[in-house]
Design a protein around this motif. Structure first.
Motif, PDB file in Angstrom:
ATOM      1  N   PRO A  38      -4.242  -1.357  -9.631  1.00 36.10           N
ATOM      2  CA  PRO A  38      -4.019  -2.708  -9.071  1.00 36.10           C
ATOM      3  C   PRO A  38      -3.293  -3.648 -10.018  1.00 36.10           C
ATOM      4  CG  PRO A  38      -6.245  -1.949  -8.590  1.00 36.10           C
ATOM      5  CD  PRO A  38      -5.659  -0.948  -9.534  1.00 36.10           C
ATOM      6  N   LEU A  39      -3.402  -3.424 -11.335  1.00 34.01           N
ATOM      7  CA  LEU A  39      -2.743  -4.303 -12.311  1.00 34.01           C
ATOM      8  C   LEU A  39      -1.506  -3.649 -12.927  1.00 34.01           C
ATOM      9  CD1 LEU A  39      -5.903  -5.731 -14.131  1.00 34.01           C
ATOM     10  CD2 LEU A  39      -4.591  -6.752 -12.267  1.00 34.01           C
ATOM     11  N   HIS A  40      -0.966  -2.639 -12.284  1.00 36.82           N
ATOM     12  CA  HIS A  40       0.206  -1.949 -12.839  1.00 36.82           C
ATOM     13  C   HIS A  40       1.382  -2.929 -12.969  1.00 36.82           C
ATOM     14  CE1 HIS A  40       3.530   0.899 -13.247  1.00 36.82           C
ATOM     15  NE2 HIS A  40       2.619   1.820 -13.540  1.00 36.82           N
ATOM     16  N   PRO A  41       2.151  -2.871 -14.087  1.00 41.24           N
ATOM     17  CA  PRO A  41       3.268  -3.821 -14.291  1.00 41.24           C
ATOM     18  C   PRO A  41       4.294  -3.812 -13.162  1.00 41.24           C
ATOM     19  CG  PRO A  41       2.813  -2.597 -16.301  1.00 41.24           C
ATOM     20  CD  PRO A  41       1.975  -1.971 -15.221  1.00 41.24           C
ATOM     21  N   ALA A  42       4.456  -2.686 -12.454  1.00 39.39           N
ATOM     22  CA  ALA A  42       5.443  -2.626 -11.373  1.00 39.39           C
ATOM     23  C   ALA A  42       5.104  -3.604 -10.250  1.00 39.39           C
ATOM     24  CB  ALA A  42       5.525  -1.208 -10.815  1.00 39.39           C
ATOM     25  N   ARG A  43       3.838  -4.014 -10.200  1.00 40.76           N
ATOM     26  CA  ARG A  43       3.432  -4.952  -9.149  1.00 40.76           C
ATOM     27  C   ARG A  43       3.696  -6.403  -9.557  1.00 40.76           C
ATOM     28  NH1 ARG A  43      -1.832  -1.530  -7.255  1.00 40.76           N
ATOM     29  NH2 ARG A  43      -1.306  -1.425  -5.044  1.00 40.76           N
ATOM     30  N   ASP A  44       4.280  -6.585 -10.745  1.00 37.96           N
ATOM     31  CA  ASP A  44       4.577  -7.939 -11.205  1.00 37.96           C
ATOM     32  C   ASP A  44       5.797  -8.490 -10.470  1.00 37.96           C
ATOM     33  OD1 ASP A  44       3.848  -9.736 -13.841  1.00 37.96           O
ATOM     34  OD2 ASP A  44       5.943  -9.949 -13.202  1.00 37.96           O
ATOM     35  N   ASP A  45       5.833  -9.804 -10.287  1.00 40.41           N
ATOM     36  CA  ASP A  45       6.971 -10.433  -9.615  1.00 40.41           C
ATOM     37  C   ASP A  45       8.273 -10.230 -10.368  1.00 40.41           C
ATOM     38  OD1 ASP A  45       5.333 -11.294  -7.645  1.00 40.41           O
ATOM     39  OD2 ASP A  45       5.201 -13.370  -8.323  1.00 40.41           O
ATOM     40  N   TRP A  46       8.206  -9.952 -11.668  1.00 41.92           N
ATOM     41  CA  TRP A  46       9.420  -9.752 -12.461  1.00 41.92           C
ATOM     42  C   TRP A  46       9.923  -8.319 -12.382  1.00 41.92           C
ATOM     43  CZ3 TRP A  46      12.073 -13.755 -13.828  1.00 41.92           C
ATOM     44  CH2 TRP A  46      11.432 -14.997 -13.966  1.00 41.92           C
ATOM     45  N   GLU A  47       9.202  -7.462 -11.733  1.00 44.27           N
ATOM     46  CA  GLU A  47       9.610  -6.062 -11.596  1.00 44.27           C
ATOM     47  C   GLU A  47      10.046  -5.736 -10.167  1.00 44.27           C
ATOM     48  OE1 GLU A  47       9.876  -3.609 -13.780  1.00 44.27           O
ATOM     49  OE2 GLU A  47       9.183  -4.746 -15.531  1.00 44.27           O
ATOM     50  N   THR A  48       9.393  -6.363  -9.199  1.00 42.37           N
ATOM     51  CA  THR A  48       9.595  -6.005  -7.792  1.00 42.37           C
ATOM     52  C   THR A  48       9.911  -7.255  -6.975  1.00 42.37           C
ATOM     53  OG1 THR A  48       8.089  -4.135  -7.987  1.00 42.37           O
ATOM     54  CG2 THR A  48       8.456  -4.991  -5.776  1.00 42.37           C
ATOM     55  N   PHE A  49      10.763  -7.088  -5.952  1.00 46.12           N
ATOM     56  CA  PHE A  49      11.103  -8.200  -5.065  1.00 46.12           C
ATOM     57  C   PHE A  49      10.075  -8.290  -3.930  1.00 46.12           C
ATOM     58  CE2 PHE A  49      15.175  -6.977  -6.922  1.00 46.12           C
ATOM     59  CZ  PHE A  49      15.690  -8.215  -7.300  1.00 46.12           C
ATOM     60  N   PHE A  50       9.160  -9.240  -4.041  1.00 45.90           N
ATOM     61  CA  PHE A  50       8.189  -9.455  -2.976  1.00 45.90           C
ATOM     62  C   PHE A  50       8.757 -10.439  -1.963  1.00 45.90           C
ATOM     63  CE2 PHE A  50       5.582  -7.829  -6.394  1.00 45.90           C
ATOM     64  CZ  PHE A  50       4.724  -6.971  -5.730  1.00 45.90           C
ATOM     65  N   ILE A  51       8.345 -10.297  -0.723  1.00 48.43           N
ATOM     66  CA  ILE A  51       8.842 -11.133   0.370  1.00 48.43           C
ATOM     67  C   ILE A  51       7.783 -12.153   0.752  1.00 48.43           C
ATOM     68  CG2 ILE A  51       9.534 -11.109   2.803  1.00 48.43           C
ATOM     69  CD1 ILE A  51      10.830  -8.423   2.288  1.00 48.43           C
ATOM     70  N   GLU A  52       8.241 -13.378   0.985  1.00 46.28           N
ATOM     71  CA  GLU A  52       7.311 -14.428   1.389  1.00 46.28           C
ATOM     72  C   GLU A  52       6.931 -14.216   2.852  1.00 46.28           C
ATOM     73  OE1 GLU A  52       8.986 -18.201   0.558  1.00 46.28           O
ATOM     74  OE2 GLU A  52       8.917 -17.964  -1.621  1.00 46.28           O
TER      75      GLU A  52
ATOM     76  N   TRP B 155       0.824  -1.214   0.000  1.00 42.92           N
ATOM     77  CA  TRP B 155       0.000   0.000   0.000  1.00 42.92           C
ATOM     78  C   TRP B 155       0.857   1.262   0.000  1.00 42.92           C
ATOM     79  CZ3 TRP B 155      -1.189   4.242   3.174  1.00 42.92           C
ATOM     80  CH2 TRP B 155      -2.334   4.959   2.811  1.00 42.92           C
ATOM     81  N   TYR B 156       1.923   1.279   0.793  1.00 43.88           N
ATOM     82  CA  TYR B 156       2.784   2.469   0.818  1.00 43.88           C
ATOM     83  C   TYR B 156       3.595   2.609  -0.475  1.00 43.88           C
ATOM     84  CZ  TYR B 156       1.787   3.444   5.718  1.00 43.88           C
ATOM     85  OH  TYR B 156       1.152   3.785   6.887  1.00 43.88           O
ATOM     86  N   SER B 157       3.973   1.480  -1.097  1.00 42.13           N
ATOM     87  CA  SER B 157       4.790   1.532  -2.305  1.00 42.13           C
ATOM     88  C   SER B 157       3.965   1.746  -3.567  1.00 42.13           C
ATOM     89  CB  SER B 157       5.595   0.234  -2.453  1.00 42.13           C
ATOM     90  OG  SER B 157       6.560   0.131  -1.427  1.00 42.13           O
ATOM     91  N   PHE B 158       2.710   1.264  -3.571  1.00 42.75           N
ATOM     92  CA  PHE B 158       1.898   1.346  -4.789  1.00 42.75           C
ATOM     93  C   PHE B 158       0.494   1.912  -4.518  1.00 42.75           C
ATOM     94  CE2 PHE B 158       4.707  -2.397  -5.788  1.00 42.75           C
ATOM     95  CZ  PHE B 158       5.517  -1.711  -6.690  1.00 42.75           C
ATOM     96  N   GLY B 159      -0.258   1.278  -3.631  1.00 39.46           N
ATOM     97  CA  GLY B 159      -1.655   1.648  -3.440  1.00 39.46           C
ATOM     98  C   GLY B 159      -1.860   3.101  -3.082  1.00 39.46           C
ATOM     99  N   SER B 160      -1.125   3.591  -2.092  1.00 43.01           N
ATOM    100  CA  SER B 160      -1.301   4.980  -1.658  1.00 43.01           C
ATOM    101  C   SER B 160      -0.755   5.970  -2.677  1.00 43.01           C
ATOM    102  CB  SER B 160      -0.598   5.206  -0.316  1.00 43.01           C
ATOM    103  OG  SER B 160       0.811   5.047  -0.458  1.00 43.01           O
TER     104      SER B 160
END
Length: 347
Positions: A142-156, A132-137
């Motif tokens: 919601p479908l922006h490419p930056a939210r793709d796993d190949w663009e951003t390092f998500f944490i498990e 939310w702080y990095s994208f939502g706010s």
């Protein structure tokens, strides 16, 4: 007596053999042959023996004494024959190697000083952030490419019920809403410098890099204030000979939005090096970051009334900005994080 003399001789010979210096030998001599030495005490006891035993005992005492004296002299001569380690205390000592700040740290300090001189306050926010702080706010779709796993390092990790997935910050813009929530009532004049993480690696990108984010929110803030701030930084950091330009662009978190370019220092803004395209910029200009007026939705997310306040924001890469500084001429950003000391020691 005979047994005591034999034990005394063996004991003395063993100590003489283990001695490590002339001083040790002198201490052994005193311990056995001195006025109160062990052998001297036995000699004094000679008068207490019967007359028939005195002769043989006296001969043995002389033999023991001669053996100890010979062993002391032999060992002492060996110490004297051993060459001493030559040492000249007047020779200057070796100069200790001293380190220096990495050029990225130097750049961060220099950038901080430029903005702090015009009233910006240095802030810092988490590198492990919520979606939310990095994208939502920041008004990302919601479908922006930056939210793709190949663009951003998500944490498990377990999703937050309100803020969503956990990730490594792809940009310092995540600090905008946190700054608004912390200050609550403008004016806001913040500079946030931190690490960012993206899946990119080429001559102008590395997976872990640094950005600095500027945010100003107050009444009657306009594009003129943004241009003035960017021009001040460009003149202060790059020098008066470098040129900048802004181009209309589209960022979700600013409206209107601009990309900021600066003339390339490698090809001097021509786009060519010896008749070939510049490897770094290719056309004479290098994008150093984005900027624009803060989107009303972002102000609302931070708890700021967009009908009363306006603001501008900009985010630039520290490494890329430093590479474009006059006289630096770094053709590949990956060199900055290499281990080539011959390269790093230039800075």
């Amino acid at each position: 007596m005979f047994e005591n003399l034999q034990n005394l001789k063996s004991e003395a010979i063993a100590q003489i053999t283990q001695a490590e210096s002339v001083n040790d030998l002198e201490e052994i001599r005193i311990a056995y042959l001195g006025r109160n030495g062990k052998l001297t005490k036995l000699i004094k006891e000679l008068t207490s023996l019967e007359i028939k035993d005195r002769k043989q005992t006296g001969l043995l005492i002389n033999d023991v004494k001669k053996t100890i004296e010979t062993a002391l002299n032999t060992q002492k001569q060996q110490f004297c024959d051993t060459p001493k380690t030559w040492f000249d205390p007047t020779i200057p000592g070796s100069k200790l190697q001293t380190g220096s700040l990495h050029l990225v740290t130097q750049a961060i300090e220099e950038i901080s000083n430029v903005f702090e001189s015009i009233g910006f306050v240095r802030s810092r926010y988490p590198e492990v952030e919520w979606d939310w702080y990095s994208f939502g706010s920041l008004n990302f779709d919601p479908l922006h490419p930056a939210r793709d796993d190949w663009e951003t390092f998500f944490i498990e990790a377990k999703d937050h019920p309100k803020f969503g997935r956990m990730l490594l910050t792809p940009h310092t813009s995540s600090g905008q809403v946190r700054e608004m929530q912390a200050i609550k009532t403008p004016p806001i004049r913040m500079i946030n410098i931190a690490k960012c993480y993206r899946r990119q690696s080429d001559v102008s990108h590395v997976p872990v890099f640094h950005q600095f984010e500027g945010l100003v929110v107050d009444k009657d803030i306009s594009i003129a204030h943004l241009r003035g701030t960017l021009d001040y930084f460009a003149r202060s950091f790059f020098g008066p000979s470098r040129k900048t330009r802004i181009r209309p662009y589209n960022f979700p978190f600013t409206e209107p939005s601009f990309e900021v370019d600066i003339s390339c220092d490698i090809c001097k803004g021509t786009g060519l090096i010896k008749g070939h395209k510049c490897k770094l910029c290719k056309e004479g200009w290098l994008e150093i970051g984005g900027s624009g007026m803060v989107h009303p939705n972002v102000l609302k997310a931070g708890g700021i009334d967009p009908t009363v306040y306006t603001g501008f924001a900009f985010g630039w890469g520290v490494e890329r900005v430093y590479m474009m500084k006059s006289g630096i001429q770094i053709p590949d950003v990956r060199l900055i994080y290499g281990t080539d000391l011959q390269f790093l020691r230039q800075f």
